[in-house]
Design an enzyme around this catalytic site. Sequence first.
Site: not given
Ligand code: BG6
Length: 503
Positions: A63, A166, A195-196, A200, A234, A253, A258, A354
């Site tokens: 935007r 996501k 889903d990153h 990894k 985290e 989240d 994950h 967190k």
């Molecule tokens: C994301 C979450 O998908 O993954 C975040 O939305 C989180 O809240 C992050 O901090 C963590 O990813 P990584 O790769 O740093 O473990």
Amino acid sequence: MSAPEEHNPLLDGLRIKRRPDPCALVIFGASGDLTQKKLIPAIYSLAYRGLLPASFAVIGAARTEETDDEFRERMRAAVVDHARDPFKQEVWDELAPGLRYSTLDFSDDTAQDRLAAILEEVDRERGTQGNRVFYFAVPPSAIGTLIDEIAERRTGQGWTRLIIEKPFGHDLASAKELNARITANFHEDEIFRIDHYLGKETVQNMLALRFANGIFEPIWNRQFIDHVQITVAESIGIEARAGYYEQAGAIRDIFQNHLLQLVAITAMEPPIDFTAESVRNEKVKVLKALHTPGPKHVVRGQYGRGFVEGEEVVAYREEEGVAPGSMTESFVAAKLYVDNWRWADTPFYVRMGKRLARRETTIAIQFKRAPHPPFEDGAAEGLRPNVLLIHVQPNEGVSLAIGAKVPGQGMTIRTVHMDFLYGGAFREGIPDAYERLILDAMLGDATLFTRSDETEEQWALVDAIVAFWQRDRPSFPNYAAGTWGPAAADDLLHRDGRSWRRH
Ligand code: BG6
């Protein structure tokens, strides 16, 4: 017939034998954090290694009003700040002319026409041949309209793929609705739900560890494994994402995606081959077999003030944009069961949150104790059961805890560790998950993306948990920032005569 591609020595020894087809990558949500911190740095690293298509363009869409040059300048700074590779002018000079920007109000038809015109332009000027990857780094509510517009403007030329960030929906009903809307116009193999964690290296290594070694399979089951512990910890708070996090909470989240994917990878049966269908067929069976935990087996928490890595930090409720009486959870622990022959009665204890003591993602496979140690009383007193510990991050590697004799005249046994550390074993650095996943989507390989049925199974479990949470109000905050979560998370294991792995 197209000319044979020039030999690229950088591809030697790599999994990919060819570069992806020429294509244009459109990023919706280009003014957001993800684009700056992850997507553009990943694209730069792919360029750095010569892995991008020979003809390539990136069109940022958001935007915010911005010119092409302003976008390029902002992305250059993002690469300098966040890429894992050093900034090289010649790499940037190749990439930068292909960066374009389109100001886009997502519901505005004429803006969509402008984007389509830019795409035609880059096809002509950069030879992207009508092939498109659309990356949706926008909230789920914005995705539907965009996808309808893309479908409407689809020409017969080239392929189209959709990468969807996501959260995929907010619950089972909205995920189903979104799936239905997308699949009305696109085939499942054109859809890449990201889903990153699956990108990894260490998560993929779990597959290598399990299925490339003969020694683990015979003991990878309820006969030999006492329980599994998965931690996604985290130390960061919610940063500037209160708007999103207040709606999502820890359960949507990280738990929904994950964390459950880590459970699936740990518990799945060996796939018959490493294709997207076979791997995902096995994962979805685990997700279907997950027993819905009762309220006593799920703990939620929210952080209060505390100290993280020596620094004083505010409570969740004091974070900017968070309601002072917020009931959003920043921590979840649960005891899960996978109801099948391999895993019946073997608990999977999982926790994530967190503002915990430190950043650490691990999968710990704790084996049963040796049935009859033939040593004198006390010889093996301090000995802990064998644990295979997968360090997903940081200090990526695998460690096996075993008992060993302490040197000396007597027989004293202590726990020692056999370690494999990525840093020591391989010269190559570890690519960022997004490099792998963006490249895979451009190559059309969906193995490391979640299929619609997986997403839906994950939501079904989360919906069940959220439903019983609505019945009571825990007293938040219930853990201090910088600790390992609420006391109830410890009780969850103590009740079973177990405890969380020592830190
Ligand atoms: C994301 C979450 O998908 O993954 C975040 O939305 C989180 O809240 C992050 O901090 C963590 O990813 P990584 O790769 O740093 O473990």
